[in-house]
Write a protein that holds these residues in place. Structure first.
Motif, short mmCIF file in Angstrom:
data_model
loop_
_atom_site.label_atom_id
_atom_site.label_comp_id
_atom_site.label_asym_id
_atom_site.label_seq_id
_atom_site.Cartn_x
_atom_site.Cartn_y
_atom_site.Cartn_z
N ALA A 221 0.85 -1.19 0.15
CA ALA A 221 -0.12 -0.01 0.06
C ALA A 221 0.67 1.14 -0.22
CB ALA A 221 -0.94 0.20 1.16
N ILE A 222 1.99 1.17 0.67
CA ILE A 222 2.75 2.31 0.86
C ILE A 222 3.44 2.55 -0.50
CG2 ILE A 222 4.97 3.07 1.79
CD1 ILE A 222 4.49 1.89 4.54
N ASN A 223 3.97 1.55 -1.11
CA ASN A 223 4.51 1.63 -2.57
C ASN A 223 3.71 2.22 -3.35
OD1 ASN A 223 6.73 0.66 -1.77
ND2 ASN A 223 6.38 -1.51 -1.89
N VAL A 224 2.38 1.80 -3.44
CA VAL A 224 1.38 2.44 -4.39
C VAL A 224 0.89 3.70 -4.25
CG1 VAL A 224 -1.30 1.87 -5.06
CG2 VAL A 224 0.06 0.14 -4.71
N ALA A 225 0.84 3.94 -2.93
CA ALA A 225 0.66 5.38 -2.33
C ALA A 225 1.88 6.36 -3.02
CB ALA A 225 0.32 5.73 -1.14
N GLU A 226 2.69 5.89 -2.93
CA GLU A 226 4.20 6.70 -3.21
C GLU A 226 4.19 6.71 -4.70
OE1 GLU A 226 7.45 8.68 -2.26
OE2 GLU A 226 6.01 7.97 -0.77
N GLY A 227 3.74 5.65 -5.42
CA GLY A 227 3.92 5.85 -7.01
C GLY A 227 2.75 6.74 -7.26
N ARG A 228 1.51 6.71 -6.70
CA ARG A 228 0.70 7.84 -6.96
C ARG A 228 0.88 9.25 -6.84
NH1 ARG A 228 -5.14 4.91 -4.94
NH2 ARG A 228 -5.11 3.24 -6.29
N LYS A 229 1.55 9.26 -5.68
CA LYS A 229 2.22 10.65 -5.42
C LYS A 229 3.19 11.27 -6.25
CE LYS A 229 4.93 12.91 -1.72
NZ LYS A 229 5.48 12.78 -0.28
N GLN A 230 4.23 10.42 -6.48
CA GLN A 230 5.10 10.93 -7.58
C GLN A 230 4.46 10.97 -9.02
OE1 GLN A 230 8.35 11.17 -7.17
NE2 GLN A 230 8.18 10.44 -4.88
N ALA A 231 3.62 10.06 -9.13
CA ALA A 231 2.81 10.30 -10.63
C ALA A 231 2.15 11.87 -10.57
CB ALA A 231 1.82 9.46 -10.79
N GLN A 232 1.43 12.14 -9.49
CA GLN A 232 0.57 13.36 -9.36
C GLN A 232 1.73 14.44 -9.30
OE1 GLN A 232 -1.82 13.40 -5.93
NE2 GLN A 232 -3.32 12.01 -6.91
N ILE A 233 2.80 14.19 -8.85
CA ILE A 233 3.88 15.46 -8.85
C ILE A 233 4.56 15.42 -9.98
CG2 ILE A 233 6.26 15.97 -7.88
CD1 ILE A 233 5.52 14.60 -5.26
N LEU A 234 4.83 14.50 -10.82
CA LEU A 234 5.36 14.65 -12.07
C LEU A 234 4.21 15.45 -13.18
CD1 LEU A 234 7.27 11.22 -12.43
CD2 LEU A 234 8.32 13.37 -12.04
N ALA A 235 2.97 15.03 -12.94
CA ALA A 235 1.84 15.54 -13.79
C ALA A 235 1.80 16.91 -13.49
CB ALA A 235 0.64 14.63 -13.46
N SER A 236 1.73 17.33 -12.28
CA SER A 236 1.64 19.00 -12.04
C SER A 236 2.97 19.48 -12.44
CB SER A 236 1.62 18.99 -10.36
OG SER A 236 2.82 18.49 -9.76
N GLU A 237 4.19 18.95 -12.31
CA GLU A 237 5.10 19.63 -12.90
C GLU A 237 5.08 19.72 -14.26
OE1 GLU A 237 8.63 17.44 -11.49
OE2 GLU A 237 8.44 18.29 -9.25
N GLY A 238 4.56 18.52 -15.14
CA GLY A 238 4.53 18.88 -16.55
C GLY A 238 3.52 19.81 -16.86
N GLN A 239 2.35 19.83 -16.09
CA GLN A 239 1.52 20.93 -16.48
C GLN A 239 2.18 22.26 -16.24
OE1 GLN A 239 -2.11 20.13 -14.10
NE2 GLN A 239 -2.66 18.24 -15.39
N LYS A 240 2.54 22.48 -15.37
CA LYS A 240 3.43 23.79 -14.66
C LYS A 240 4.27 24.22 -15.81
CE LYS A 240 6.44 25.84 -11.57
NZ LYS A 240 7.31 25.62 -10.39
N THR A 241 5.22 23.10 -16.48
CA THR A 241 5.94 23.45 -17.36
C THR A 241 5.21 23.76 -18.81
OG1 THR A 241 7.53 21.86 -16.30
CG2 THR A 241 8.05 22.56 -18.71
N GLU A 242 4.23 23.17 -19.10
CA GLU A 242 3.47 23.40 -20.33
C GLU A 242 2.89 24.75 -19.86
OE1 GLU A 242 -0.70 21.67 -22.65
OE2 GLU A 242 0.16 20.81 -20.83
#
Length: 354
Positions: A221-242
């Motif tokens: 569960a921790i790994n899944v939550a950490e993966g989702r967190k990293q995905a959201q962070i990367l998505a937000s960084e991508g949107q910010k860069t865009e």
């Protein structure tokens, strides 16, 4: 004469070693038979084997201890009273019952390793050294087991052996015997206690399995939550860069349009300042009017027409009049700043009359 005495002494010694006195069946063990073995006779000339000590008495009193090798004794007066072995002796302690601290009856047997350090004390300090040490080991084992629970008996086996050796050495110092080590061979528990111990082991293993499984789910569960967190962070960084790139592009486009418009206005002002500039401006206004008038019906269903839509020259004249009034207002503002600079700019802005 000396050779005859040696032969006679050797024959008597061999004869004495063959004749072993009988021992009662109740206490005749292998160790006791070794201690109760027959003693060599005084043949004047004696050869003591290595790792043995012969205790000699003269007229009933202790005289000396014969060392390994050649020794001479006085006939009739000297007598070999005890023979002590200086080798390490192994004694099998019989199985005995003992009660632990939590009232569990155990059957325990062990092995005792000892050595005689002082033949005099071993001969005159105790009647049967091995039997005395064995009994002491049994009683010490019972007392030490009574201080421990059943679980600690299995876990602290080495400590138990050390305590037994220490207790035996404290009592056997007066006997000239040194206990080297004590080892517990087997520990037998009652069948019901063994069943309960087996059930306890199975329950402990099930508990460990459950804990490990829960820890696995937790880690997953921790790994899944950490993966989702990293995905959201990367998505937000991508949107910010865009968005940053898009804003930068729009800003560059606005700057380019502004620069192009400024350049166009500059070129237009230069063109108006030249000769026949008003005519060119009138022609441009007339073309834009005609183009806008032709697109009125294409872009909307509602059409607003001026009252004099056919008078193109009047519309152009009106537009030029508005342009002239705007040029005069700008020249007045410039005069308030600097009269000379305003005069130059007004001449540039207001075209000469055709």
């Amino acid at each position: 004469m000396f050779r005859t005495l040696c032969r006679t002494g050797g024959a008597l010694l061999m004869h004495s070693q063959r004749t072993v006195p009988t021992v009662p069946a109740l206490w005749a063990t292998q160790a006791q038979q070794r201690w109760a073995s027959s003693l060599p006779m005084n043949t004047v000339v004696l050869f003591v084997p290595q790792q043995e000590s012969w205790v000699v008495e003269r007229m009933g009193r202790f005289h000396r201890i014969l060392e390994p090798g050649l020794n001479f004794l006085i006939p009739i007066l000297d007598k070999i009273r005890y023979v002590q072995s200086l080798k390490e002796i192994v004694i099998d302690v019989p199985e005995q019952s003992a009660v632990s601290l939590d009232n569990v009856t155990l059957q325990i047997d062990g092995v005792l390793y000892l050595r005689i350090l002082d033949p005099f004390k071993a001969s005159y300090g105790v009647e049967d050294p091995e039997y005395a040490v064995t009994q002491l080991a049994q009683t010490t084992m019972r007392s030490e087991l009574g201080k421990l629970t059943l679980d600690k008996v299995f876990r602290e086996r080495e400590t138990l052996n050390t305590n037994i050796v220490h207790s035996i050495n404290q009592a056997s110092d007066d006997w000239g015997i040194r206990c080297l080590r004590y080892e517990i061979k087997d520990i037998h528990v009652p069948p019901r206690v063994k069943e309960s111990m087996q059930m306890q082991v199975e329950a402990e293993r099930k508990k460990r399995a459950t804990v490990l499984e829960s820890e696995g789910h937790k880690e997953a569960a921790i790994n899944v939550a950490e993966g989702r967190k990293q995905a959201q962070i990367l998505a937000s960084e991508g949107q910010k860069t865009e968005q940053i790139n898009k804003a930068a592009g729009e800003a560059n486009a606005v700057l380019a349009k502004a620069e192009a418009k400024a350049k166009a206005i500059r070129l237009l002002s230069d063109a108006l300042a030249e000769q026949n500039g008003n005519a060119a401006a009138s022609l441009s206004v007339a073309e834009q009017y005609v183009s806008a008038f032709s697109n009125l019906a294409k872009e909307s269903n509602t059409i607003l027409l001026p009252s004099n839509s056919g008078d193109i020259s009047g519309m152009v004249t009106q537009a030029m009049t508005i342009y002239g009034s705007l040029a005069k207002q700008s020249s007045k503002k410039l005069e308030s700043v600097s009269p000379e600079w305003a005069m130059e700019k007004s001449e540039e802005l207001v075209p000469p009359a055709p």
